[in-house]
Structures are given as C-alpha cells and as structure tokens.
Design a protein around this motif. Structure first.
Motif, PDB file in Angstrom:
ATOM      1  N   VAL A 175      56.778  37.516  71.270  1.00 47.34           N
ATOM      2  CA  VAL A 175      55.946  36.327  71.082  1.00 47.34           C
ATOM      3  C   VAL A 175      54.848  36.652  70.068  1.00 47.34           C
ATOM      4  O   VAL A 175      54.407  37.811  69.977  1.00 47.34           O
ATOM      5  N   PHE A 176      54.458  35.676  69.294  1.00 45.12           N
ATOM      6  CA  PHE A 176      53.324  35.795  68.364  1.00 45.12           C
ATOM      7  C   PHE A 176      52.186  34.939  68.911  1.00 45.12           C
ATOM      8  O   PHE A 176      52.364  33.759  69.194  1.00 45.12           O
ATOM      9  N   ILE A 177      51.012  35.529  69.074  1.00 43.92           N
ATOM     10  CA  ILE A 177      49.877  34.823  69.684  1.00 43.92           C
ATOM     11  C   ILE A 177      48.686  34.812  68.723  1.00 43.92           C
ATOM     12  O   ILE A 177      48.031  35.850  68.523  1.00 43.92           O
ATOM     13  N   PRO A 178      48.403  33.678  68.121  1.00 52.76           N
ATOM     14  CA  PRO A 178      47.268  33.600  67.188  1.00 52.76           C
ATOM     15  C   PRO A 178      45.923  33.871  67.860  1.00 52.76           C
ATOM     16  O   PRO A 178      44.990  34.339  67.223  1.00 52.76           O
ATOM     17  N   GLU A 179      45.823  33.558  69.162  1.00 51.85           N
ATOM     18  CA  GLU A 179      44.531  33.709  69.847  1.00 51.85           C
ATOM     19  C   GLU A 179      44.158  35.173  70.102  1.00 51.85           C
ATOM     20  O   GLU A 179      42.997  35.496  70.355  1.00 51.85           O
ATOM     21  N   ALA A 180      45.146  36.040  70.066  1.00 43.62           N
ATOM     22  CA  ALA A 180      44.876  37.456  70.334  1.00 43.62           C
ATOM     23  C   ALA A 180      44.367  38.139  69.070  1.00 43.62           C
ATOM     24  O   ALA A 180      44.681  37.743  67.947  1.00 43.62           O
ATOM     25  N   LYS A 181      43.588  39.211  69.258  1.00 38.46           N
ATOM     26  CA  LYS A 181      43.018  39.945  68.118  1.00 38.46           C
ATOM     27  C   LYS A 181      42.774  41.391  68.531  1.00 38.46           C
ATOM     28  O   LYS A 181      42.987  41.768  69.689  1.00 38.46           O
ATOM     29  N   LYS A 182      42.322  42.184  67.583  1.00 33.68           N
ATOM     30  CA  LYS A 182      42.013  43.586  67.883  1.00 33.68           C
ATOM     31  C   LYS A 182      40.948  43.635  68.984  1.00 33.68           C
ATOM     32  O   LYS A 182      39.935  42.950  68.912  1.00 33.68           O
ATOM     33  N   GLY A 183      41.207  44.422  69.981  1.00 30.69           N
ATOM     34  CA  GLY A 183      40.295  44.532  71.117  1.00 30.69           C
ATOM     35  C   GLY A 183      40.661  43.645  72.287  1.00 30.69           C
ATOM     36  O   GLY A 183      40.081  43.789  73.378  1.00 30.69           O
ATOM     37  N   SER A 184      41.621  42.747  72.099  1.00 28.86           N
ATOM     38  CA  SER A 184      42.047  41.879  73.203  1.00 28.86           C
ATOM     39  C   SER A 184      42.694  42.711  74.314  1.00 28.86           C
ATOM     40  O   SER A 184      43.485  43.617  74.043  1.00 28.86           O
ATOM     41  N   LEU A 185      42.353  42.355  75.547  1.00 32.73           N
ATOM     42  CA  LEU A 185      42.960  43.007  76.712  1.00 32.73           C
ATOM     43  C   LEU A 185      44.169  42.190  77.154  1.00 32.73           C
ATOM     44  O   LEU A 185      44.135  40.961  77.142  1.00 32.73           O
ATOM     45  N   TYR A 186      45.227  42.885  77.578  1.00 30.96           N
ATOM     46  CA  TYR A 186      46.441  42.152  77.964  1.00 30.96           C
ATOM     47  C   TYR A 186      47.330  42.987  78.879  1.00 30.96           C
ATOM     48  O   TYR A 186      47.197  44.211  78.978  1.00 30.96           O
ATOM     49  N   LYS A 187      48.231  42.292  79.529  1.00 33.82           N
ATOM     50  CA  LYS A 187      49.339  42.888  80.264  1.00 33.82           C
ATOM     51  C   LYS A 187      50.548  41.976  80.114  1.00 33.82           C
ATOM     52  O   LYS A 187      50.434  40.845  79.630  1.00 33.82           O
ATOM     53  N   TYR A 188      51.693  42.486  80.548  1.00 33.08           N
ATOM     54  CA  TYR A 188      52.888  41.660  80.603  1.00 33.08           C
ATOM     55  C   TYR A 188      53.120  41.233  82.049  1.00 33.08           C
ATOM     56  O   TYR A 188      53.213  42.089  82.947  1.00 33.08           O
ATOM     57  N   PHE A 189      53.188  39.929  82.256  1.00 28.66           N
ATOM     58  CA  PHE A 189      53.605  39.444  83.572  1.00 28.66           C
ATOM     59  C   PHE A 189      55.123  39.367  83.562  1.00 28.66           C
ATOM     60  O   PHE A 189      55.727  38.718  82.701  1.00 28.66           O
ATOM     61  N   ILE A 190      55.735  40.036  84.510  1.00 25.10           N
ATOM     62  CA  ILE A 190      57.198  40.106  84.559  1.00 25.10           C
ATOM     63  C   ILE A 190      57.694  39.576  85.899  1.00 25.10           C
ATOM     64  O   ILE A 190      57.224  39.997  86.961  1.00 25.10           O
ATOM     65  N   ARG A 191      58.619  38.608  85.803  1.00 19.33           N
ATOM     66  CA  ARG A 191      59.346  38.151  87.000  1.00 19.33           C
ATOM     67  C   ARG A 191      60.799  38.557  86.804  1.00 19.33           C
ATOM     68  O   ARG A 191      61.429  38.179  85.811  1.00 19.33           O
ATOM     69  N   SER A 192      61.307  39.347  87.730  1.00 18.44           N
ATOM     70  CA  SER A 192      62.654  39.877  87.558  1.00 18.44           C
ATOM     71  C   SER A 192      63.699  38.886  88.036  1.00 18.44           C
ATOM     72  O   SER A 192      63.387  37.853  88.655  1.00 18.44           O
ATOM     73  N   ASN A 193      64.945  39.221  87.770  1.00 20.08           N
ATOM     74  CA  ASN A 193      66.053  38.388  88.236  1.00 20.08           C
ATOM     75  C   ASN A 193      66.129  38.330  89.748  1.00 20.08           C
ATOM     76  O   ASN A 193      66.736  37.420  90.319  1.00 20.08           O
ATOM     77  N   SER A 194      65.505  39.317  90.400  1.00 24.09           N
ATOM     78  CA  SER A 194      65.486  39.329  91.866  1.00 24.09           C
ATOM     79  C   SER A 194      64.164  38.779  92.409  1.00 24.09           C
ATOM     80  O   SER A 194      63.830  38.977  93.573  1.00 24.09           O
ATOM     81  N   ASP A 195      63.394  38.121  91.525  1.00 22.44           N
ATOM     82  CA  ASP A 195      62.121  37.486  91.876  1.00 22.44           C
ATOM     83  C   ASP A 195      60.987  38.474  92.172  1.00 22.44           C
ATOM     84  O   ASP A 195      59.962  38.105  92.732  1.00 22.44           O
ATOM     85  N   TYR A 196      61.179  39.737  91.799  1.00 22.97           N
ATOM     86  CA  TYR A 196      60.073  40.703  91.843  1.00 22.97           C
ATOM     87  C   TYR A 196      59.063  40.305  90.776  1.00 22.97           C
ATOM     88  O   TYR A 196      59.433  39.923  89.660  1.00 22.97           O
ATOM     89  N   GLU A 197      57.773  40.369  91.099  1.00 24.56           N
ATOM     90  CA  GLU A 197      56.734  40.008  90.142  1.00 24.56           C
ATOM     91  C   GLU A 197      55.707  41.129  90.027  1.00 24.56           C
ATOM     92  O   GLU A 197      55.335  41.753  91.024  1.00 24.56           O
ATOM     93  N   ALA A 198      55.263  41.374  88.792  1.00 27.26           N
ATOM     94  CA  ALA A 198      54.228  42.391  88.570  1.00 27.26           C
ATOM     95  C   ALA A 198      53.595  42.180  87.210  1.00 27.26           C
ATOM     96  O   ALA A 198      54.209  41.617  86.291  1.00 27.26           O
ATOM     97  N   GLU A 199      52.342  42.603  87.090  1.00 28.93           N
ATOM     98  CA  GLU A 199      51.670  42.636  85.798  1.00 28.93           C
ATOM     99  C   GLU A 199      51.654  44.083  85.320  1.00 28.93           C
ATOM    100  O   GLU A 199      51.084  44.959  85.981  1.00 28.93           O
ATOM    101  N   LYS A 200      52.282  44.302  84.196  1.00 24.73           N
ATOM    102  CA  LYS A 200      52.496  45.663  83.689  1.00 24.73           C
ATOM    103  C   LYS A 200      51.712  45.897  82.400  1.00 24.73           C
ATOM    104  O   LYS A 200      51.589  44.997  81.551  1.00 24.73           O
ATOM    105  N   GLY A 201      51.207  47.107  82.264  1.00 23.48           N
ATOM    106  CA  GLY A 201      50.644  47.502  80.991  1.00 23.48           C
ATOM    107  C   GLY A 201      51.742  47.659  79.962  1.00 23.48           C
ATOM    108  O   GLY A 201      52.931  47.698  80.289  1.00 23.48           O
ATOM    109  N   ASP A 202      51.350  47.753  78.709  1.00 22.97           N
ATOM    110  CA  ASP A 202      52.313  47.846  77.612  1.00 22.97           C
ATOM    111  C   ASP A 202      52.727  49.311  77.427  1.00 22.97           C
ATOM    112  O   ASP A 202      51.885  50.161  77.121  1.00 22.97           O
TER     113      ASP A 202
END
Length: 635
Positions: free
Chosen positions: A83-110
C-alpha cells in the motif's frame, strides 16, 4: 484477483527471486520506504504474510485505525501485501494489523523496519538510511589488505554498559557519545577491531541483544540509524574495524515480533522439535524455507552494505547444526539419512557464507561453534561451512581451567595447557575470552586467577601474554583489559575508576604493549592459521610447569621465541635450545615493573652457546621471571 498496487518497489523478478530464496537485498524492497508517486510524497509499505486474510497499516497517521489503510495482496499469489500512504512520513509510527485465514488477529511490527520505538514501546518507525560516509580511506584499504594475513585483536563490547553517565541517572552512552570516547580508547589500547554484542533492536535489555525483534534496525535506545553509522564511521577513521554479533539461530516470542507472524509458523518451523529452542525459550528459523533464507541472508548483507560493517560473528552456530542440540531422547527427530545433523541449517550456513564472501570479499565471518564439527572455517567447495574464522572454545576452556589451578598443582596438568597445539590448525581459530566467561557466577577473568592480589595480577598478565603468543586471532571482553575484579553487570558501567589503581593500570599497560607487539611482529600473525607458523621447543618440562615454542612468519629473521613460566618461582640458568648461533634480545617480559611485576629480567643481549639443547645445536641460558611470559627475538 487484485490488481498490482500502482506505487510499488517490487517487480515480478523480485518476487521470483524471493520465492526461490535467491533475493539477498530484500531490505531495498520490503518494509517502509519514503517515495513519491504521481507527484505525491508518502510511504510505500510492503509485507510478506501469505496466510493473511486481511492486512492493514495502523499508525499515528490514522489513529491506529485498522480500516483506514488496508493493503492489497499482490496478484501473483506471492503472499506480499502493499500500500502507498500519502499521510505517512519519516518518523511515523506504525504496525501491521493482520487477520489470518483462521481469524487470528495481531498487530505486528515490520520485520524490515529500519527503526523502532525505544523499548518498552513496540511500534516500528518509518525511517531512511541516507548518510554521508567519510571512511573512504578505510574501505579502500580494507580491499587492498583482503588477501593478506592480518592481526585481529578484537575488543568485545556491550554498548549499554561500557560507560554510563553518572550525572544523568547512570544512563548508557548514545552512539554519538560513544563515537567521542570509544575510537580513541581502542586506538590508544592498540586493538584492531571492536565487536559489538547485538545492536539489532531487542525488547528485553537483559537479553544483551540476543533476542531480536528488529533485525534491520540498530537499537533506538542509543540513537538513530544515522547515529550508529556515525559511530562506525568514526571507528573507521581511527583505523578500527567493526564486527557485529549476528543472531540467525533463534528469535523471541514477543507478540510484535516475527513469531507466528501471519497466524501461522511463517518464519519458524511449525514442528516444535525443530522450531522451538528449549534453552532460550525462543523460536528457530525454518532454514528450509526459501523466503526465510532470503530474509536472513539479506539481513547479513544489509549490515555489511548499509552500515559498512567489516565482519559478522555468528552466534550459537552449534545450536543450528544439530537437531538434538539441548534435547533429550524423544525430543528430536533424525534427518532423512538417520543422522542428527540439521541438513537445512548446514545448507543455509554454506549459502550465507558463499553470498557474503561473493559480495564482500574483504570482510570476515566468524563462527561461535563449540563442538568438533569439522571444517567450519574451510571453504564450501572442499566441504566446509565457509566461515572465515571459528572461536577456539576448547582452548578457552582448557586455558581457564589450567590458570584457575594453584601453581603448585599445575605440573600435574601440563597436558591441559599444551593440548591445544594438537588441533590449533584444524580451523582458522580466534581465541575468545568473551562475555560468556564473566557472567552467571563465573567471576571475572581476574578472579579466576589463584592466590593473593599480586599473584592474581601476575597470573592475569601471564594469561594474556600466553594468549597473544598462541596461534590464532584474539578476542577480549571489555573490562578484562584492566582486570576488573567483579563480574560484568549489563545494568551498570565498567569500573573505570580502577584504571587509576597501580595494578589495574599496569595490567592495562601490559595489554597495550601486547597489542603493539602483535601488530608489529609478523611472526605473531602471518602464519597464525598454519602449522608452519608454530614449532614446539619444549612442552615436556611439567616438573617446572614451563613451556617454550617458536612463532614463525614468512621471514625466518622475524621468528620469536616464547617461554612461559607458569609458577611464581624464578628460574636461573634455564637452558633453551636454538637452531642457530647468534644474539637474542628480550622484547617482552610480563614481569616487567612497568606492568606490575617483580622486574626479573635477562640482560640486554643474550649470546647463544655452542651447547646443544632440545635437539638443537645451540642454546640460550635464560633467567625466567616468576609467573611470567617472555618473548625473545634474534638480532
């Protein structure tokens, strides 16, 4: 099937190489990258999560909303989301929210983040690696010397506890503060290299960096990636090489890390017999999975490429090589041939070394490998693992065991101190007195030595002189160079005030002189990995606990005689055989007054005598100082 994301760094060829396990520069493609698309500045994000049902980027630019910036799965079934996100910039904090095929959910670092929040916070941070380097002279010189025999005198350091700032809550020095003090100290002491215990981001400070969550980021505890580059740059400008401790053997279970990344065992083996490490309660990489191999080898190249590292010391290699490492009967399964060797890990280590030396022929890889696995430091084309060097753990154990004994008993253990010569040239060995020897109740190196204070320091000087005379490169953990009496504590500073005390200051002076001799005497390093560089004179004088040997370089005129007296009893008129007549000079004596000794010395010039000794036609009549090592050179 989703269409490709218009703003992308990943080509079809990248995907092909990644799936084949042959893409070794993934850090240029995966993770978060500042870019401009269609005239709009923003950040491109990409992550590998093949078993995810949905992935979104959550961050401080969208109030951590899981619905705002959903990623698209690439059309090629690679499991890569973008994904390309115009709102993000150097210094922005983030994680990946992942929902698996088995409905497991977690916020993961990059997994590919270049920077992270300072622990205990766990978000990844958008960053770049732009930097202006000023180490051109070092890097060019490194290439010129790549094929030559070189001295390696390595100072192992834990960044967080080398020095602390007493006026600021005893905090650790930053990378830039270290750059003010460390290069000058190493240059003054004569070390050729510094080895950093893992600098990669890790959540638990007490793991010393060996439980990594951010493989592509230097720890933000001490500053930015550019600050760490600045430290390495300053070390290079001072003529000091940089070796990084690298941990491809295991990783922790922290939720924000790569464990169970997309709701499946993605980076690790699903089978706990292969994928879980009982010693460290951590997870083991799946070395048979192509994408994981590409991740790890890319990570190794990343530190050599982007941070100009001069070498990688690979941690816990033995744990990777054996399927039954630290496992009881029934807790492991043999390989396809019925053996205990981890064939996938062996293949990975060979490919790692081949790739590193292909892309960076002027660096070194060093294995911490504690077993008798053959040919660890031999080329892969002759069946070896391909490392440049291997830690000589047997020498370390035997030597410390010998030195811990009261000198009166050493005559019964002569074989303990001489045994290493039987295998000293089976590998390209580095002699390590590392952090592992000064923790967990083992005591400091100084306090392993027997006797009263004078004897402890005399033994310590003798140990170091013997170490520098022994074939192999050298590694010493911080604090040991001035005889710190207490165990290393990662939560405090080294006891630098002791360097004002006479005995500590003088053992530091002895170490400094040993480093100078090591670099200036070719016999001590030119044939360090060959039996041509070593010759016993006498190892049979167990009654007096004395050994003597020659260290030899390319030019016989540069040969050195080394005599070690492992008792506190001086020996007058001690005869040592030599092959040729002539004059010899004592160029080092660990008992010198300047090093804290009793100053028992030989005369300035020692004339050989036509009296046979040790199966040689001539001999020297020497005075051996108490509990000391002397180096002699023929004039």
């Amino acid at each position: 099937m989703d269409k490709p994301v218009e703003a992308t760094l990943i080509t079809d060829f990248d995907v092909h190489l990644f799936k084949e396990g042959k893409h070794f520069h993934l850090y240029k493609k995966f993770g978060s990258h500042l870019m401009e698309y269609m005239g709009t500045k923003g950040v491109y994000f990409s992550v590998w999560a093949p078993n995810a049902q949905m992935v979104s980027v959550v961050g401080d630019f969208n109030n951590w909303n899981r619905e705002t910036h959903k990623m698209k799965s690439r059309w090629d079934h690679s499991g890569i989301w973008e994904v390309f996100i115009p709102e993000a910039k150097k210094g922005s904090l983030y994680k990946y929210f992942i929902r698996s095929n088995s409905d497991y959910e977690a916020e993961k670092g990059d997994p590919f983040a270049f920077s992270w929040e300072t622990p205990p916070d766990t978000a990844s941070m958008v960053w770049d690696l732009e930097n202006t380097w000023n180490d051109t002279i070092w890097m060019e010189d490194r290439k010129k010397k790549a094929k030559e025999a070189q001295p390696y005198s390595v100072y192992e350091i834990h960044l967080g506890s080398w020095k602390r700032v007493p006026d600021d809550g005893f905090r650790s020095l930053s990378y830039r503060e270290l750059a003010e003090d460390l290069p000058a100290y190493l240059k003054e002491m004569g070390f050729t290299h510094v080895e950093f215990m893992p600098v990669m981001e890790h959540p638990f400070f007490g793991s010393w960096g060996y439980q990594i969550t951010g493989y592509f980021a230097p720890s933000s505890r001490f500053g930015t990636p550019q600050d760490f580059m600045y430290l390495i740059d300053k070390l290079h400008q001072a003529g000091i090489g940089v070796i990084l401790d690298w941990v491809p053997s295991h990783f922790p279970s922290d939720l924000h890390g790569i464990h169970y990344f997309d709701g499946t065992y993605l980076y690790e083996h699903a089978d706990p017999k292969k994928g879980f490490h009982p010693d460290w309660q951590s997870y083991i990489f799946n070395y048979g999975r192509n994408e994981v191999r590409a991740f790890l080898i890319s990570n190794a190249l990343f530190w050599l490429d982007m941070f100009h590292a001069d070498g990688l010391r690979v941690d816990a290699v033995a744990s990777m090589l054996y399927l039954d490492y630290s496992r009881n009967e029934g807790e492991w399964e043999p390989n396809e041939f019925g053996g205990r060797e981890n064939l996938e890990a062996i293949s990975f280590l060979k490919e790692f070394n081949e790739t590193v030396y292909k892309e960076f022929p002027d660096v070194v890889t060093i294995a911490e490998e504690s077993t008798a696995w053959p040919m660890v430091s031999k080329p892969t084309y002759v069946g070896g693992l391909g490392f440049g060097m291997k830690w000589m753990m047997g020498w370390m154990h035997d030597t410390l065991e010998y030195f811990s004994k009261d000198p009166i008993h050493r005559r019964h253990h002569q074989n303990t101190i001489t045994f290493s010569s039987n295998y000293a040239f089976s590998e390209n060995f580095m002699l390590p007195l590392s952090h592992d020897e000064v923790v967990y109740g083992k005591g400091s190196i100084l306090n392993k030595m027997p006797g009263d204070e004078w004897n402890k320091f005399a033994n310590l000087r003798t140990l170091y002189a013997y170490m520098y005379a022994h074939p192999g490169t050298k590694l010493l953990f911080m604090g040991s160079e001035f005889g710190q009496p207490s165990e290393w504590n990662h939560d405090s500073s080294l006891e630098w005030h002791l360097t004002n005390e006479p005995l500590h200051k003088k053992v530091q002076a002895a170490l400094k002189e040993l480093n100078r001799l090591y670099k200036s005497e070719p016999a001590l390093y030119e044939k360090s990995f060959s039996n041509e560089g070593f010759e016993w004179v006498d190892f049979n004088d167990d009654e007096n606990s004395i050994i003597s040997f020659l260290r030899k370089g390319k030019d016989p005129k540069e040969n050195l005689m080394v005599v070690c007296n492992f008792t506190p009893v001086p020996r007058e008129n001690y005869r040592i055989g030599v092959s040729e007549e002539g004059q010899w000079k004592e160029i080092f004596n660990s008992d010198s007054e300047e090093f804290g000794g009793s100053n028992v010395k030989n005369s300035d010039l020692i004339e050989s005598q036509n009296i046979p000794g040790h199966h040689r036609d001539h001999s020297l009549l020497l005075t051996l100082p108490p509990m000391a090592v002397i180096f002699l050179k023929r004039l």
